[in-house]
Design an enzyme around this catalytic site. Structure first.
Site, PDB file in Angstrom:
ATOM      1  N   SER A 149       0.859  -1.190   0.000  1.00  0.00           N
ATOM      2  CA  SER A 149       0.000   0.000   0.000  1.00  0.00           C
ATOM      3  C   SER A 149       0.892   1.236   0.000  1.00  0.00           C
ATOM      4  O   SER A 149       2.081   1.146   0.315  1.00  0.00           O
ATOM      5  CB  SER A 149      -0.843  -0.015   1.280  1.00  0.00           C
ATOM      6  OG  SER A 149      -1.522   1.208   1.459  1.00  0.00           O
ATOM      7  N   TYR A 162      -2.191  -0.651  10.228  1.00  0.00           N
ATOM      8  CA  TYR A 162      -2.199  -1.075   8.816  1.00  0.00           C
ATOM      9  C   TYR A 162      -0.783  -0.986   8.244  1.00  0.00           C
ATOM     10  O   TYR A 162      -0.310  -1.895   7.561  1.00  0.00           O
ATOM     11  CB  TYR A 162      -3.170  -0.171   8.068  1.00  0.00           C
ATOM     12  CG  TYR A 162      -3.423  -0.503   6.615  1.00  0.00           C
ATOM     13  CD1 TYR A 162      -4.052  -1.688   6.234  1.00  0.00           C
ATOM     14  CD2 TYR A 162      -3.072   0.401   5.609  1.00  0.00           C
ATOM     15  CE1 TYR A 162      -4.306  -1.962   4.891  1.00  0.00           C
ATOM     16  CE2 TYR A 162      -3.327   0.138   4.273  1.00  0.00           C
ATOM     17  CZ  TYR A 162      -3.940  -1.040   3.914  1.00  0.00           C
ATOM     18  OH  TYR A 162      -4.194  -1.313   2.586  1.00  0.00           O
TER      19      TYR A 162
HETATM   20  P1  NAD Z   1     -11.577  -5.545  -1.281  1.00  0.00           P
HETATM   21  O1  NAD Z   1     -12.164  -5.495   0.078  1.00  0.00           O
HETATM   22  O2  NAD Z   1     -12.400  -5.155  -2.439  1.00  0.00           O
HETATM   23  O3  NAD Z   1     -10.967  -7.003  -1.564  1.00  0.00           O
HETATM   24  C1  NAD Z   1     -10.203  -7.684  -0.605  1.00  0.00           C
HETATM   25  C2  NAD Z   1     -10.566  -9.162  -0.670  1.00  0.00           C
HETATM   26  O4  NAD Z   1      -9.737  -9.839   0.289  1.00  0.00           O
HETATM   27  C3  NAD Z   1     -12.024  -9.437  -0.289  1.00  0.00           C
HETATM   28  O5  NAD Z   1     -12.655 -10.216  -1.279  1.00  0.00           O
HETATM   29  C4  NAD Z   1     -11.928 -10.188   1.030  1.00  0.00           C
HETATM   30  O6  NAD Z   1     -12.937 -11.161   1.214  1.00  0.00           O
HETATM   31  C5  NAD Z   1     -10.547 -10.818   0.921  1.00  0.00           C
HETATM   32  N1  NAD Z   1     -10.001 -11.140   2.228  1.00  0.00           N
HETATM   33  C6  NAD Z   1      -9.935 -10.333   3.325  1.00  0.00           C
HETATM   34  N2  NAD Z   1      -9.428 -10.983   4.362  1.00  0.00           N
HETATM   35  C7  NAD Z   1      -9.150 -12.248   3.936  1.00  0.00           C
HETATM   36  C8  NAD Z   1      -8.622 -13.399   4.558  1.00  0.00           C
HETATM   37  N3  NAD Z   1      -8.297 -13.413   5.864  1.00  0.00           N
HETATM   38  N4  NAD Z   1      -8.467 -14.528   3.804  1.00  0.00           N
HETATM   39  C9  NAD Z   1      -8.822 -14.536   2.510  1.00  0.00           C
HETATM   40  N5  NAD Z   1      -9.356 -13.483   1.870  1.00  0.00           N
HETATM   41  C10 NAD Z   1      -9.514 -12.346   2.571  1.00  0.00           C
HETATM   42  O7  NAD Z   1     -10.270  -4.645  -1.186  1.00  0.00           O
HETATM   43  P2  NAD Z   1      -9.178  -4.198  -2.288  1.00  0.00           P
HETATM   44  O8  NAD Z   1      -9.156  -2.727  -2.255  1.00  0.00           O
HETATM   45  O9  NAD Z   1      -9.361  -4.906  -3.571  1.00  0.00           O
HETATM   46  O10 NAD Z   1      -7.876  -4.682  -1.535  1.00  0.00           O
HETATM   47  C11 NAD Z   1      -6.909  -5.533  -2.150  1.00  0.00           C
HETATM   48  C12 NAD Z   1      -5.543  -5.208  -1.547  1.00  0.00           C
HETATM   49  O11 NAD Z   1      -5.171  -3.880  -1.900  1.00  0.00           O
HETATM   50  C13 NAD Z   1      -5.500  -5.283  -0.012  1.00  0.00           C
HETATM   51  O12 NAD Z   1      -4.315  -5.953   0.374  1.00  0.00           O
HETATM   52  C14 NAD Z   1      -5.447  -3.828   0.394  1.00  0.00           C
HETATM   53  O13 NAD Z   1      -4.774  -3.640   1.617  1.00  0.00           O
HETATM   54  C15 NAD Z   1      -4.674  -3.222  -0.767  1.00  0.00           C
HETATM   55  N6  NAD Z   1      -4.884  -1.771  -0.928  1.00  0.00           N
HETATM   56  C16 NAD Z   1      -6.111  -1.278  -1.267  1.00  0.00           C
HETATM   57  C17 NAD Z   1      -6.268   0.101  -1.397  1.00  0.00           C
HETATM   58  C18 NAD Z   1      -7.598   0.728  -1.759  1.00  0.00           C
HETATM   59  O14 NAD Z   1      -7.693   1.969  -1.752  1.00  0.00           O
HETATM   60  N7  NAD Z   1      -8.624  -0.034  -2.077  1.00  0.00           N
HETATM   61  C19 NAD Z   1      -5.184   0.959  -1.190  1.00  0.00           C
HETATM   62  C20 NAD Z   1      -3.958   0.418  -0.837  1.00  0.00           C
HETATM   63  C21 NAD Z   1      -3.810  -0.962  -0.729  1.00  0.00           C
END
Ligand code: NAD
Length: 295
Positions: A149, A162
C-alpha cells in the site's frame, strides 16, 4: 539468471488471493482475458464462486476455486498442497487479499493491531511459504506479486496498525526480490493509493461512526480521487510482464515516494499537512478511546 519479461500471461498459471472483490477480482478477470489459467481463492466463498462463474462465462480458464482464510496457516497449507498436487507449480502468485483498520494509539483495540498482522502480513507469508518452493523446484521463470500500500511507504494519519502490516510485507518483498532472482522468479511490490473497491466500505476506523455526515463527506472525497480496480489491475499485470519491482497504481504515490527519497523536507511538510487535514475532517478519530480492557 534474471527473469526476462513475460510477453503476456497467455498460458501462465496465476494464483490470486482476494479474488472475490476489488483489485483481486480485476486481476483475475484481466489475467484470464489475456489467456492465463487463474487459480482463485478468497475467504468469501459465495462472492468467489460468482467471480469464477463470470470469468468462465467470458471464456476464461478457472481450473481451481477454493475458499480459505489466508491468516489460517493450516488451511493455506492444505489448499496449496492440493493445488500443487493437482495442477503443478504456479507461474505467478499474487498476494492481493487484505483488510484495513485505522485509528490512533488511544483508540485502536489490541485485536485490530493483531488482525492487521495476521491477515495482511502472515496471510501473504503463508502463501509464500507454501507456493514459492514448488515454483523454485519447477525451475521455470515465475513471478510473485505482493500488494502492499501507499501505507507501506509513507506515514499516513492513523495508519500505524495497517502500516505495520504493509511495511512488513514490503520488508519480505525487498529480501525476496534478491533471494528469488537466482531462481528467475521476479517480485513486484504493489503500492496502491486510493482504489475504489469494497475496502472503502469495509474499512474499520477505531471509534468512528461511519454513518456521520463528516465521514460520508471524507469517503466521497476519497472515492472521487481513487482509481478503478481495473486500472489498478492493469498496472499490476504490466508490472508482472515487465518484471518491475515498484508498482504504483496512481501518480500521487509515485510522486510522494520520490519526494520521500529525494526531497525529505517536502515529504515531511506534505505528511504534516495530510495529518492536519485528516484531523480537521474527522476530529472524532482523535477523540475516540479504546472500549476494551488491556490486552
Ligand atoms: P476488497 O475489500 O475489495 O478485496 C479484498 C478481498 O480480500 C475481499 O474479497 C476479502 O474477502 C478478501 N479477504 C480479506 N481478508 C481475507 C482473509 N483473511 N483470507 C482470505 N481473503 C480475505 O479490497 P481491495 O481494495 O481490492 O484490496 C486488495 C488489496 O489492496 C488489499 O491488500 C489492500 O490492503 C490493498 N490496498 C487497497 C487500497 C484501496 O484503496 N482499495 C489501497 C492500498 C492498498
Amino acid at each position: 539468471m534474471f527473469r526476462r519479461p513475460f510477453d503476456d500471461l497467455s498460458g501462465a498459471r496465476v494464483f490470486i488471493t482476494g479474488a472475490a472483490s476489488g483489485i483481486g477480482r480485476a486481476c483475475a478477470e484481466l489475467a484470464a482475458a489475456e489467456g492465463a489459467s487463474v487459480f482463485l481463492t478468497d475467504r468469501n466463498a459465495e462472492a468467489l464462486d460468482t467471480v469464477a462463474a463470470q470469468v468462465r462465462t467470458s471464456g476464461g480458464r478457472v481450473p481451481f476455486v477454493e475458499a480459505a482464510d489466508i491468516s489460517d496457516h493450516s488451511a493455506v497449507k492444505e489448499m496449496a498442497a492440493r493445488l500443487t498436487r493437482e495442477h503443478g507449480a504456479m507461474d505467478v502468485v499474487m498476494n492481493v487479499a487484505g483488510i484495513s483498520s485505522w485509528g490512533t494509539v488511544q483508540s485502536l483495540e489490541h485485536e485490530q493491531w493483531r488482525k492487521m498482522i495476521d491477515v495482511n502480513l502472515m496471510g501473504p507469508i503463508h502463501v509464500i511459504e507454501e507456493l514459492v518452493p514448488p515454483m523454485i523446484e519447477a525451475g521455470r521463470p515465475g513471478h510473485l506479486v505482493n500488494v502492499s500500500s501507499a501505507a507501506g511507504i509513507i506515514g499516513m494519519p492513523w495508519h500505524a496498525a495497517y502500516s505495520a502490516s504493509k511495511f512488513g510485507l514490503r520488508g519480505v518483498s525487498e529480501v525476496l526480490r534478491f533471494d528469488l532472482r537466482r531462481h528467475r522468479i521476479g517480485v513486484s511490490l504493489v503500492c496502491p493509493g486510493g482504489v475504489d473497491t469494497g475496502l472503502t466500505e469495509t474499512i474499520d476506523i477505531a471509534g468512528v461512526d461511519k454513518a456521520t455526515p463528516a465521514f460520508e463527506k471524507a469517503h466521497k472525497r476519497f472515492r472521487s480521487r481513487a482509481v478503478s480496480p481495473d486500472a489498478a489491475a492493469e498496472a499490476i499485470l504490466d508490472g508482472v510482464r515487465r518484471n518491475k519491482y515498484w508498482v504504483y497504481t496512481s501518480n500521487d504515490i509515485r510522486l510522494i515516494h520520490f519526494l520521500q527519497r529525494h526531497c525529505s523536507p517536502a515529504y515531511v511538510l506534505a505528511m504534516r499537512a495530510m495529518n492536519y487535514g485528516a484531523n480537521r475532517a474527522l476530529p472524532a478519530v482523535g477523540r475516540a478511546r479504546r472500549t476494551g480492557g488491556q490486552a
